[in-house]
Design a protein around this motif. Structure first.
Motif: not given
Length: 85
Positions: A35-47
């Motif tokens: 998930l971190a490799e994909l940029g999905l880390t705590p604090g990230s905003e996602v649509t």
């Protein structure tokens, strides 16, 4: 960091069009690393661009990602905006 009035739920449950903020990850180190490799880390905003029952299509900044339902279920989010849900 996030409003305490909003419940957390798995990303896989958020509907198409929703804007969410990642607040945590469940699962093991391998999932967290992927998930971190994909940029999905705590604090990230996602649509969520598409959540039709299969893989999810997500927007993280200017990046578009396809994430399988199993991995998406390990991402805990709160709603920032609910569109059409």
């Amino acid at each position: 960091m996030h409003p305490t009035s909003e419940p957390t739920l798995p990303l896989s449950i958020a509907g198409t069009g929703a804007r969410v903020q990642i607040v945590g990850l469940s699962g093991g180190m391998r999932s967290a690393h992927r998930l971190a490799e994909l940029g999905l880390t705590p604090g990230s905003e996602v649509t969520i661009l598409n959540n039709d029952g299969g893989a999810l299509l997500l927007a993280v900044g200017d990046t578009r990602l396809g994430v399988g339902r199993g991995l998406a279920h390990k991402v805990l989010v709160t709603f920032l905006e609910r569109n059409g849900s």
